[in-house]
Every structure is written in C-alpha cells, then in structure tokens.
Write a protein that holds these residues in place. Structure first.
Motif, PDB file in Angstrom:
ATOM      1  N   PHE A   1       5.497 -12.796  -0.649  1.00  0.00           N
ATOM      2  CA  PHE A   1       6.314 -12.199   0.403  1.00  0.00           C
ATOM      3  C   PHE A   1       6.564 -10.744   0.034  1.00  0.00           C
ATOM      4  CE2 PHE A   1       8.812 -14.927  -2.408  1.00  0.00           C
ATOM      5  CZ  PHE A   1       9.608 -14.001  -3.065  1.00  0.00           C
ATOM      6  N   PRO A   2       6.988  -9.907   1.020  1.00  0.00           N
ATOM      7  CA  PRO A   2       7.078  -8.460   0.791  1.00  0.00           C
ATOM      8  C   PRO A   2       8.238  -8.064  -0.129  1.00  0.00           C
ATOM      9  CG  PRO A   2       6.863  -8.972   3.134  1.00  0.00           C
ATOM     10  CD  PRO A   2       7.199 -10.245   2.436  1.00  0.00           C
ATOM     11  N   VAL A   3       7.904  -7.695  -1.355  1.00  0.00           N
ATOM     12  CA  VAL A   3       8.865  -7.167  -2.321  1.00  0.00           C
ATOM     13  C   VAL A   3       8.326  -5.831  -2.811  1.00  0.00           C
ATOM     14  CG1 VAL A   3      10.069  -7.539  -4.513  1.00  0.00           C
ATOM     15  CG2 VAL A   3       9.561  -9.479  -3.027  1.00  0.00           C
ATOM     16  N   PHE A   4       9.247  -4.868  -2.989  1.00  0.00           N
ATOM     17  CA  PHE A   4       8.845  -3.515  -3.351  1.00  0.00           C
ATOM     18  C   PHE A   4       9.734  -2.997  -4.478  1.00  0.00           C
ATOM     19  CE2 PHE A   4       7.896  -4.361   1.023  1.00  0.00           C
ATOM     20  CZ  PHE A   4       6.634  -3.836   1.230  1.00  0.00           C
ATOM     21  N   LEU A   5       9.188  -2.090  -5.268  1.00  0.00           N
ATOM     22  CA  LEU A   5       9.963  -1.423  -6.303  1.00  0.00           C
ATOM     23  C   LEU A   5      10.376  -0.045  -5.822  1.00  0.00           C
ATOM     24  CD1 LEU A   5       8.024  -2.242  -9.613  1.00  0.00           C
ATOM     25  CD2 LEU A   5       9.972  -3.441  -8.604  1.00  0.00           C
ATOM     26  N   HIS A   6      11.649   0.289  -6.044  1.00  0.00           N
ATOM     27  CA  HIS A   6      12.146   1.614  -5.687  1.00  0.00           C
ATOM     28  C   HIS A   6      11.404   2.665  -6.512  1.00  0.00           C
ATOM     29  CE1 HIS A   6      14.934   4.986  -5.260  1.00  0.00           C
ATOM     30  NE2 HIS A   6      15.439   4.362  -4.213  1.00  0.00           N
ATOM     31  N   PRO A   7      10.986   3.754  -5.909  1.00  0.00           N
ATOM     32  CA  PRO A   7      10.183   4.745  -6.641  1.00  0.00           C
ATOM     33  C   PRO A   7      10.909   5.397  -7.818  1.00  0.00           C
ATOM     34  CG  PRO A   7      10.794   5.553  -4.451  1.00  0.00           C
ATOM     35  CD  PRO A   7      11.156   4.100  -4.487  1.00  0.00           C
ATOM     36  N   GLN A   8      12.262   5.428  -7.787  1.00  0.00           N
ATOM     37  CA  GLN A   8      12.997   6.030  -8.904  1.00  0.00           C
ATOM     38  C   GLN A   8      13.645   4.979  -9.817  1.00  0.00           C
ATOM     39  OE1 GLN A   8      13.501   7.843  -5.675  1.00  0.00           O
ATOM     40  NE2 GLN A   8      11.785   9.014  -6.544  1.00  0.00           N
ATOM     41  N   THR A   9      14.397   4.039  -9.257  1.00  0.00           N
ATOM     42  CA  THR A   9      15.142   3.080 -10.080  1.00  0.00           C
ATOM     43  C   THR A   9      14.295   1.894 -10.532  1.00  0.00           C
ATOM     44  OG1 THR A   9      15.877   1.730  -8.195  1.00  0.00           O
ATOM     45  CG2 THR A   9      17.216   3.663  -8.763  1.00  0.00           C
ATOM     46  N   HIS A  10      13.194   1.629  -9.807  1.00  0.00           N
ATOM     47  CA  HIS A  10      12.307   0.484 -10.073  1.00  0.00           C
ATOM     48  C   HIS A  10      13.010  -0.863  -9.862  1.00  0.00           C
ATOM     49  CE1 HIS A  10       9.239   3.231 -11.456  1.00  0.00           C
ATOM     50  NE2 HIS A  10      10.087   3.755 -12.312  1.00  0.00           N
ATOM     51  N   GLU A  11      14.131  -0.854  -9.145  1.00  0.00           N
ATOM     52  CA  GLU A  11      14.783  -2.110  -8.778  1.00  0.00           C
ATOM     53  C   GLU A  11      14.040  -2.728  -7.598  1.00  0.00           C
ATOM     54  OE1 GLU A  11      19.388  -1.260 -10.131  1.00  0.00           O
ATOM     55  OE2 GLU A  11      18.782  -0.714  -8.115  1.00  0.00           O
ATOM     56  N   GLU A  12      14.192  -4.070  -7.462  1.00  0.00           N
ATOM     57  CA  GLU A  12      13.439  -4.786  -6.434  1.00  0.00           C
ATOM     58  C   GLU A  12      14.146  -4.735  -5.074  1.00  0.00           C
ATOM     59  OE1 GLU A  12      12.352  -8.749  -7.452  1.00  0.00           O
ATOM     60  OE2 GLU A  12      10.922  -8.111  -8.991  1.00  0.00           O
ATOM     61  N   TYR A  13      13.388  -4.419  -4.064  1.00  0.00           N
ATOM     62  CA  TYR A  13      13.847  -4.409  -2.675  1.00  0.00           C
ATOM     63  C   TYR A  13      12.945  -5.363  -1.897  1.00  0.00           C
ATOM     64  CZ  TYR A  13      16.778  -0.282  -3.493  1.00  0.00           C
ATOM     65  OH  TYR A  13      17.751   0.583  -3.949  1.00  0.00           O
ATOM     66  N   ALA A  14      13.529  -6.401  -1.330  1.00  0.00           N
ATOM     67  CA  ALA A  14      12.749  -7.384  -0.575  1.00  0.00           C
ATOM     68  C   ALA A  14      13.100  -7.286   0.898  1.00  0.00           C
ATOM     69  CB  ALA A  14      13.047  -8.790  -1.085  1.00  0.00           C
ATOM     70  N   LEU A  15      12.101  -7.398   1.744  1.00  0.00           N
ATOM     71  CA  LEU A  15      12.368  -7.464   3.175  1.00  0.00           C
ATOM     72  C   LEU A  15      13.070  -8.779   3.491  1.00  0.00           C
ATOM     73  CD1 LEU A  15       9.112  -6.089   4.858  1.00  0.00           C
ATOM     74  CD2 LEU A  15      11.161  -4.848   4.145  1.00  0.00           C
ATOM     75  N   ALA A  16      14.041  -8.717   4.390  1.00  0.00           N
ATOM     76  CA  ALA A  16      14.707  -9.944   4.833  1.00  0.00           C
ATOM     77  C   ALA A  16      13.660 -10.902   5.381  1.00  0.00           C
ATOM     78  CB  ALA A  16      15.748  -9.615   5.897  1.00  0.00           C
ATOM     79  N   ARG A  17      13.813 -12.186   5.028  1.00  0.00           N
ATOM     80  CA  ARG A  17      12.786 -13.143   5.427  1.00  0.00           C
ATOM     81  C   ARG A  17      13.387 -14.521   5.689  1.00  0.00           C
ATOM     82  NH1 ARG A  17      12.347 -12.725  -0.249  1.00  0.00           N
ATOM     83  NH2 ARG A  17      12.199 -14.730  -1.344  1.00  0.00           N
ATOM     84  N   THR A  18      12.625 -15.316   6.390  1.00  0.00           N
ATOM     85  CA  THR A  18      12.955 -16.723   6.563  1.00  0.00           C
ATOM     86  C   THR A  18      11.794 -17.538   6.003  1.00  0.00           C
ATOM     87  OG1 THR A  18      11.954 -16.821   8.771  1.00  0.00           O
ATOM     88  CG2 THR A  18      14.310 -16.295   8.648  1.00  0.00           C
ATOM     89  N   GLU A  19      12.079 -18.795   5.694  1.00  0.00           N
ATOM     90  CA  GLU A  19      11.053 -19.677   5.143  1.00  0.00           C
ATOM     91  C   GLU A  19      11.100 -21.013   5.876  1.00  0.00           C
ATOM     92  OE1 GLU A  19      12.183 -19.883   1.082  1.00  0.00           O
ATOM     93  OE2 GLU A  19      11.254 -17.974   0.521  1.00  0.00           O
TER      94      GLU A  19
END
Length: 376
Positions: free
Chosen positions: A46-64
């Motif tokens: 599923f779509p998870v991304f790393l912040h370009p500066q902090t490298h913390e994880e940002y995930a798109l809201a999702r349903t399963e």
C-alpha cells in the motif's frame, strides 16, 4: 490534503510515555501528489512514503477488505476520498486508532482515550478477526504495557477464539511470527507475551510442542526471562534463556513456526556444552582448558565467554570468573614456538595445551585472591 499524527505516537503521549517513532496519515492525496512534493515511495502492499527531510513514514489513508486467508488476504483501497475515520477503523486496537492534528487536537472516533484511561486492549471492530497477526500483536501490547496494568478486553478474547477456530493462525509465516516474538521479548515483561498467548489458546494453536514446554515450566521460564531483562540482554540472549532446556529435536521442528534466530540457537548449544562439562566444584587447570577447548573459545572467544556468563545467571554454582580468567591467561599463547622447534601434527596441539594448563596453574591457582570456588 490534510496530515495527521496517528497510532503509537498519539497513544504514548496520552500514557505519558516517551514517543520514539512517529507515523503520519495523509488524507485527500494521491501517490502522484506525494511524489510531486518529494516524498520517497517505500510501501509494497500500500502507498507509504518517506518524508524527504525527516524520513518519517507518511501513509495515504486507506481501507482494507478481506479477500482471502491469512494476514495478506486483503484488498487495499487508498485514494483521495478515503476519510481519516475510515483509515482509523481498519486498525487493530482502539488505543492505536487515534489521531492528532497539527495544532494538537485529539481525534478519537473509537474510544481510544477512554481505553487508555481504563487500561483496556480492546479491538476497534470485528475486523480484528480478519488478520491472524493481530493475535501476536495483542499479546505483545499486553507485555509492553504490563507495568501500566493493561488487560485484554473480553471482545478481543472472543475474536481471538474465532481466529483460532477458523485455523487462521496456521496462515502466519515464520518471518512475521519471529518479528513479533523478537519485539515482544525486548519488552520489560516478555513472560507476559507467552503467558497471554497460552491463556488465549493461541500458543497451542501455533505450536503444541512449545505450548507444552511453556505450560510445564512457566514459572522457571518467567524467572529466566526476568533475569535477561535485569541484565538488559540482547534479543538472542533472552530467547536463548527461554529455549535453554528444550529438547534440541523439538527446537529444530519449531523453526518452521517460530523462526528462532541462529544466534539464539548457537548460544543455547554453547550453554549446553558448558553445562555438560563436569566442572562444578572440580576446578583444575586441565578442567578449565578442556572446557575452553570444547567451547571453541580460542577461535570464537566472545560467544564462548558469553555462554559461560549467561549460564552463571541461572546456575549459582557456575564458576564464571575462573573460566574467564583462564581464557585471558591462556589465549595469548601460540603454537608458533612449537612449530619452529620442529613439532608437527597432533604434537603441536598437545604441547600448546600443556603450556596453557601450566600457565593457568602457575598464575591463577597460585593467587591468594582467587579461591577457586563457584562463588568466584
């Protein structure tokens, strides 16, 4: 596009605990939006991304939506129209289903704050029973928050029973099981993890042999695990203390389920080797050198001496200090002089062994401050 702090960071702030990791949910965005802002994609399922500066994880809201057996049997929908409440609804426990806005406002649609205050590990919804991995996570949270008095809610127990009855635990891969187990044993109360799995019936469902081992020795294993905690031991040492005493054949059979780390099994083997050596109260130079030979201490000193040390945690009669001293006295000695003197083959090893024994005898056994007794 709105961004919210979610999950463990929000929970731990409410509980007054240190926040170590921060996870974020992004509502109203698409993968293209994230890429355009410099986020780096890392999610496979599923779509998870790393912040370009902090490298913390940002995930798109999702349903399963459940589409098959096991923890991978899901269809994921992650589009800009998924709401924050829908994203939080798919989470496992209410205490993990809270969010916080940039200005600090708590968003708690499923009673997570209440359950933090009342110390309940309660499922967000019946969808808890769609993922068998959540059984292990439930027990891990019980272990992690044991000092705070958290209890497993009856609703969770009922859903775990449903998962067991459906045979869903058999769908777990050993990699995911091993990951949860290793995280659990690094809590302050790893024994709670296994005790809760046993009480839930999950231990027997996962591994009847290990369940029998735990049930027969729960008090002893609890003591050993707490010894490991008190020594701030690494994960492989904690697991070695848990597994020490189990039949080697059973350990081999359990690998397909638990995925015990190789380092833990190697430590168990060295502890067994040391324990089987008839050293006890019989401390002689010959005995000490023989033990170090059997532990392969000359080639691999760190694991050998660590096995001796860990064994001393559970055996008060184990003479860890003389064994370590004997190693440090004998280790610098080399076979080079014997080879140069013309010795060959087994004669070199015999001569080196004799020299090591003599060195230990001359120095260690002659010292007044070293009474060669188990307490030393």
């Amino acid at each position: 596009m709105q961004i919210y702090l979610v999950g463990g960071a929000v929970r731990d702030r409410l509980l007054g605990l240190e926040v170590v990791d921060r996870d974020w949910v992004v509502v109203g965005a698409t993968p293209q939006h994230m890429l355009a802002q410099g986020f780096l994609p890392v999610g496979q399922d599923f779509p998870v991304f790393l912040h370009p500066q902090t490298h913390e994880e940002y995930a798109l809201a999702r349903t399963e939506r459940k589409s098959g057996r096991g923890y991978k049997g899901f269809q994921v929908y992650a589009q800009a129209d998924v709401t924050l409440e829908e994203d939080l609804l798919r989470r496992d426990l209410t205490i993990n289903a809270m969010a916080q806005t940039a200005d600090g406002k708590l968003i708690d649609p499923y009673g997570g704050q209440r359950d933090c205050e009342q110390r309940w590990l309660r499922p967000v919804s019946a969808a808890f029973a769609e993922d068998p991995l959540r059984v292990l996570r439930l027990a891990r949270f019980a272990a992690r928050f044991a000092d705070l008095g958290f209890r497993i809610h009856p609703e969770a127990r009922a859903l775990v029973a449903q998962l067991i009855e459906q045979g869903e635990l058999a769908e777990l891969t050993r990699e995911r099981v091993a990951q949860e187990v290793q995280r659990a044993v690094m809590t302050n109360h790893p024994e709670v993890f296994f005790a809760q799995l046993d009480a839930l019936g999950a231990l027997s469902a996962l591994s009847p042999d290990f369940a029998h081992y735990w049930q027969a020795h729960a008090a002893l294993l609890t003591t050993r695990l707490q010894m490991a905690v008190s020594h701030h031991a690494k994960v492989e040492t904690r697991l070695a203390l848990l597994l020490y005493g189990q039949d080697p054949a059973e350990l081999t059979q359990q690998q397909a389920i638990w995925g015990w780390p190789k380092a833990a099994l190697a430590l168990v083997a060295k502890m067994r080797t040391a324990a089987q050596h008839a050293i006890g109260h019989i401390l002689t130079p010959e005995n000490l050198i023989d033990l170090l030979d059997q532990l392969d201490a000359w080639r691999q000193p760190e694991p050998a001496l660590h096995a001796v040390e860990v064994l001393s945690w559970i055996r008060e009669d184990w003479p860890v200090k003389p064994i370590a001293q004997a190693y440090h006295l004998a280790a610098p000695l080399s076979a080079k002089a014997f080879v140069e003197a013309g010795l060959r083959g087994p004669a070199v090893g015999q001569a080196l062994r004799q020299q090591r024994q003599e060195k230990v005898g001359e120095v260690l056994f002659a010292r007044e401050d070293v009474k060669l007794s188990p307490s030393k």
